[in-house]
Write a protein that holds these residues in place. Structure first.
Motif, short mmCIF file in Angstrom:
data_model
loop_
_atom_site.label_atom_id
_atom_site.label_comp_id
_atom_site.label_asym_id
_atom_site.label_seq_id
_atom_site.Cartn_x
_atom_site.Cartn_y
_atom_site.Cartn_z
N TYR A 1 0.82 -1.20 0.00
CA TYR A 1 0.00 0.00 0.00
C TYR A 1 0.86 1.25 0.00
O TYR A 1 2.02 1.24 0.42
N ILE A 2 0.28 2.33 -0.50
CA ILE A 2 0.92 3.64 -0.53
C ILE A 2 -0.08 4.69 -0.04
O ILE A 2 -1.29 4.48 -0.07
N THR A 3 0.44 5.81 0.44
CA THR A 3 -0.36 7.00 0.65
C THR A 3 -0.25 7.82 -0.63
O THR A 3 0.83 8.29 -0.99
N ILE A 4 -1.35 7.97 -1.35
CA ILE A 4 -1.32 8.47 -2.72
C ILE A 4 -0.70 9.86 -2.82
O ILE A 4 0.03 10.16 -3.77
N MET A 5 -0.96 10.74 -1.86
CA MET A 5 -0.47 12.11 -1.95
C MET A 5 0.93 12.29 -1.39
O MET A 5 1.44 13.42 -1.35
N SER A 6 1.58 11.20 -0.97
CA SER A 6 2.95 11.28 -0.44
C SER A 6 3.84 10.35 -1.24
O SER A 6 3.80 9.12 -1.05
N ALA A 7 4.64 10.90 -2.13
CA ALA A 7 5.53 10.08 -2.96
C ALA A 7 6.60 9.44 -2.09
O ALA A 7 7.41 10.12 -1.47
N SER A 8 6.60 8.11 -2.05
CA SER A 8 7.57 7.37 -1.24
C SER A 8 7.45 5.89 -1.59
O SER A 8 6.59 5.49 -2.37
N ASN A 9 8.30 5.09 -0.99
CA ASN A 9 8.24 3.65 -1.21
C ASN A 9 6.99 3.05 -0.56
O ASN A 9 6.45 3.59 0.40
N ALA A 10 6.55 1.91 -1.08
CA ALA A 10 5.35 1.24 -0.59
C ALA A 10 5.63 0.47 0.69
O ALA A 10 6.78 0.19 1.05
N THR A 11 4.56 0.11 1.40
CA THR A 11 4.60 -0.66 2.64
C THR A 11 3.81 -1.96 2.44
O THR A 11 2.78 -1.97 1.75
N ASP A 12 4.26 -3.04 3.04
CA ASP A 12 3.58 -4.32 2.92
C ASP A 12 2.18 -4.25 3.52
O ASP A 12 2.00 -3.85 4.68
N MET A 13 1.18 -4.65 2.74
CA MET A 13 -0.21 -4.67 3.19
C MET A 13 -0.57 -6.01 3.83
O MET A 13 -1.35 -6.07 4.78
N GLY A 14 -0.01 -7.10 3.30
CA GLY A 14 -0.39 -8.45 3.69
C GLY A 14 -0.67 -9.26 2.44
O GLY A 14 -0.97 -8.70 1.37
N ASP A 15 -0.60 -10.56 2.51
CA ASP A 15 -0.68 -11.40 1.33
C ASP A 15 -2.12 -11.70 0.92
O ASP A 15 -3.02 -11.80 1.75
N LEU A 16 -2.30 -11.85 -0.41
CA LEU A 16 -3.52 -12.44 -0.94
C LEU A 16 -3.61 -13.90 -0.50
O LEU A 16 -2.62 -14.49 -0.06
N LEU A 17 -4.80 -14.51 -0.63
CA LEU A 17 -4.95 -15.91 -0.23
C LEU A 17 -4.23 -16.86 -1.16
O LEU A 17 -3.89 -17.98 -0.78
N ALA A 18 -3.98 -16.43 -2.40
CA ALA A 18 -3.18 -17.19 -3.36
C ALA A 18 -2.57 -16.20 -4.34
O ALA A 18 -3.06 -15.08 -4.49
N ALA A 19 -1.50 -16.62 -4.99
CA ALA A 19 -0.89 -15.77 -6.01
C ALA A 19 -1.89 -15.52 -7.13
O ALA A 19 -2.62 -16.42 -7.55
N ARG A 20 -1.92 -14.28 -7.63
CA ARG A 20 -2.83 -13.89 -8.71
C ARG A 20 -2.05 -13.07 -9.74
O ARG A 20 -1.54 -12.01 -9.43
N TYR A 21 -2.00 -13.56 -10.96
CA TYR A 21 -1.32 -12.88 -12.07
C TYR A 21 -2.39 -12.42 -13.06
O TYR A 21 -3.14 -13.22 -13.59
N GLY A 22 -2.48 -11.11 -13.31
CA GLY A 22 -3.49 -10.62 -14.23
C GLY A 22 -4.87 -10.61 -13.61
O GLY A 22 -5.85 -10.97 -14.26
N CYS A 23 -4.98 -10.18 -12.36
CA CYS A 23 -6.27 -10.14 -11.68
C CYS A 23 -6.87 -8.74 -11.77
O CYS A 23 -6.26 -7.81 -12.29
N SER A 24 -8.09 -8.59 -11.26
CA SER A 24 -8.74 -7.28 -11.20
C SER A 24 -8.82 -6.81 -9.76
O SER A 24 -8.68 -7.61 -8.82
N ALA A 25 -9.07 -5.52 -9.58
CA ALA A 25 -9.27 -4.95 -8.25
C ALA A 25 -10.28 -3.82 -8.32
O ALA A 25 -10.35 -3.10 -9.32
N CYS A 26 -11.08 -3.67 -7.27
CA CYS A 26 -12.01 -2.54 -7.15
C CYS A 26 -12.19 -2.27 -5.66
O CYS A 26 -11.81 -3.09 -4.82
N ALA A 27 -12.77 -1.10 -5.31
CA ALA A 27 -12.79 -0.72 -3.91
C ALA A 27 -13.97 0.17 -3.57
O ALA A 27 -14.54 0.86 -4.43
N SER A 28 -14.32 0.18 -2.30
CA SER A 28 -15.16 1.20 -1.69
C SER A 28 -14.26 2.07 -0.82
O SER A 28 -13.03 1.96 -0.89
N SER A 29 -14.83 2.90 0.03
CA SER A 29 -14.01 3.71 0.92
C SER A 29 -13.28 2.88 1.96
O SER A 29 -12.25 3.30 2.50
N SER A 30 -13.77 1.67 2.23
CA SER A 30 -13.19 0.88 3.32
C SER A 30 -12.66 -0.48 2.91
O SER A 30 -11.87 -1.07 3.64
#
Length: 299
Positions: free
Chosen positions: A122-151
């Motif tokens: 994860y990154i803080t979008i308005m602060s240019a810097s290196n990323a931080t580990d969020m945690g792993d997906l349940l399995a490796a995913r190559y070419g997946c999709s992502a979408c989000a709400s506020s939470s």
């Protein structure tokens, strides 16, 4: 892709960039609440291919992909038409990673390259810097999709042992992903793309296990885990390495197949709240043949 709650203004903008076969560094944009062909305005330095992207209302961040250093991130200020600028580095080096965001935090997860990745940063979008580990997906995913709400952020499909399943994160809380539910079939959904209006997350396009190209759209209610529901179709498939973005009202799918010299230039659109068959928006400025296209929007 980003979440949106308020009514989208006429100035909402989508930016597309990246190309697999033509090695084109061009960036182009459209105004989401109109229709028409995209306009070229700037370029990557160097060119990118198989890159990912995420945004809030001000800034869009690209992951590196092939050629530009797979761990590198760059950004554009969405309402300023210029070349991209250095942002920082991911903790892993993926091609075809999937990005999504809320108003402040962006996630890049999954991807391929030297291996299939289950990493998510994860990154803080308005602060240019290196990323931080969020945690792993349940399995490796190559070419997946992502979408989000506020939470909540949802990762779906991809080349994976969970190709027809989805995982989710609570965006504010770094931890391993949790099972969300199943997509509409077990045929596999590689290179599918996601958009969201903050309530519904829509997954569409891509290809099945047998490499047949898919046109179907399906949605989740992001706040409630469960199985996806059929929601409509693209006009034509975006096959491998397409793109999708939104302004919270209208969803755009880029790099759809229009045939002939416009093979991967099409843009389809639909209203996220109602679904149904997409309509023709226009053409990208560049034929992004088998392209991986980043996408940003402003709202």
């Amino acid at each position: 892709m980003p979440y949106r709650f308020a009514e989208a203004p006429p100035s909402s903008r989508a930016i597309f960039g990246g190309s697999y076969t033509d090695y084109d560094s061009a960036l182009d944009y459209v105004q989401i609440q109109t229709t028409g062909n995209a306009t070229e305005f700037g370029e990557f330095d160097p060119w990118k291919s198989a890159n990912g992207a995420l945004s809030n209302d001000t800034r869009g961040v690209w992951s590196g992909g092939i050629n530009s250093g797979q761990e590198n991130m760059t950004y554009n200020t969405i309402q300023t038409l210029s070349n991209d600028t250095t942002f920082g580095d991911l903790n892993f080096s993926p091609n075809d990673t999937a990005g999504t965001a809320n108003s402040s935090r962006g996630l890049f997860g999954g991807g391929g390259g030297t291996q299939y990745f289950l990493n998510c940063d994860y990154i803080t979008i308005m602060s240019a810097s290196n990323a931080t580990d969020m945690g792993d997906l349940l399995a490796a995913r190559y070419g997946c999709s992502a979408c989000a709400s506020s939470s909540r952020a949802i990762y779906s499909g991809g080349y994976s042992l969970r190709s027809y399943n989805s995982d989710y994160y609570t965006i504010a809380t770094p931890s391993a992903a949790t099972n969300f539910g199943d997509l509409t079939s077990t045929a596999g959904f590689q290179y599918c793309c996601g958009v969201s209006d903050g309530t519904k997350g829509v997954i569409g396009g891509g290809a099945a296990y047998d490499n047949s190209h898919l046109t179907e759209l399906q949605y989740y209610t992001i706040a409630s885990t469960g199985t996806a529901t059929d929601y409509g179709d693209l006009l034509t498939s975006n096959g491998f390495n397409g793109s999708a973005t939104d302004d919270g009202t209208r969803g755009l799918y880029g790099s759809t197949n229009r045939g002939g010299s416009e093979d991967r230039q099409g843009i389809d659109y639909f209203t996220i709240a109602t679904g149904g068959t997409c309509q023709d928006f226009g053409l990208l400025a560049v034929n992004r043949s088998t392209a991986a296209i980043g996408d940003f929007i402003a709202a």
